[in-house]
Design an enzyme around this catalytic site. Sequence first.
Site, short mmCIF file in Angstrom:
data_model
loop_
_atom_site.label_atom_id
_atom_site.label_comp_id
_atom_site.label_asym_id
_atom_site.label_seq_id
_atom_site.Cartn_x
_atom_site.Cartn_y
_atom_site.Cartn_z
CG ASP A 85 -2.03 -1.05 1.09
OD1 ASP A 85 -2.46 -1.34 -0.04
OD2 ASP A 85 -2.43 -1.61 2.13
CD GLU A 86 4.85 2.07 2.82
OE1 GLU A 86 5.99 2.27 2.36
OE2 GLU A 86 4.63 1.81 4.02
#
Length: 289
Positions: A232-233
């Site tokens: 999620d980055e």
Amino acid sequence: MTTPSDHFILTFSCPNKPGIVAGVSTFLFEKGCNILEAQQFDDTETNRFFMRVVFNVVASEASLSEIREGFTAVAEGFALNWTLRPKAEKRRVLLLASKFDHCLADLLYRWRIGEIPMDITGIISNHPRETYAHLDFDGIPFHHLPVTKATKLEQETKIWEIFQSSGSELAVLARYMQVLSDGLTAKLSGKCINIHHSFLPGFKGAKPYHQAHARGVKLMGATSHYVTSDLDEGPIIEQDVERISHQDSPEDLVRKGRDIERRVLARAISWHLQDRVLLNGSRTVVFRD
């Protein structure tokens, strides 16, 4: 008068130096092309230049292959990382989903009415077809690929095989609630888009909206990004937020969260398919319409 089928999209990024725009526009002029749209960005931090050009051919019989072949010399001269394709060409997209189907249902609707022009090559889920009995897949191939910790490698091998055999150019994690391995994310680098709520990393695990309600959060949102090995980055494509109040229940937060996730993911996919998103290291350049 030309039609959209006669339009082409050129995108590129390169080290910044004088003469790039002049070189590209001169080439297109000499090929009998007319520039219809042009957006550019000079990143002074990285010294890289980004551009998106929409053009058509009006004064010659040059084909796309001839333009592409001729443009190679220009690209080499400026060290361009570039793409060139017909604007009307539909990209091939593979959708992955789990039990929560709001993003999947929304994308199917936008595809069906032509809001997001694309060819959906298939739907992959770790849940059986019966989970989506209320959805009309309209002949789209459905692949039920259950997964456990022990079978994850085998299951992801099948995902990659389906992606390749279907000629897919983009994979969309439409609330697909499985963490992809580093190996698969590497293969899908720049070709896989995810959506998640804005409470990460603050509220992880089950029922994040209920956790947010318990803390009295006043803003909520969603983020759509390219998938990388850093969970999620990845490079962010689009985000949106909505204000909430003490009157909102956990169920209200869930409902509003679904709505934000749907529209953020749809915009991110649409911009990617229109070649409006260019990678800039850990960030993106997004030429919005």
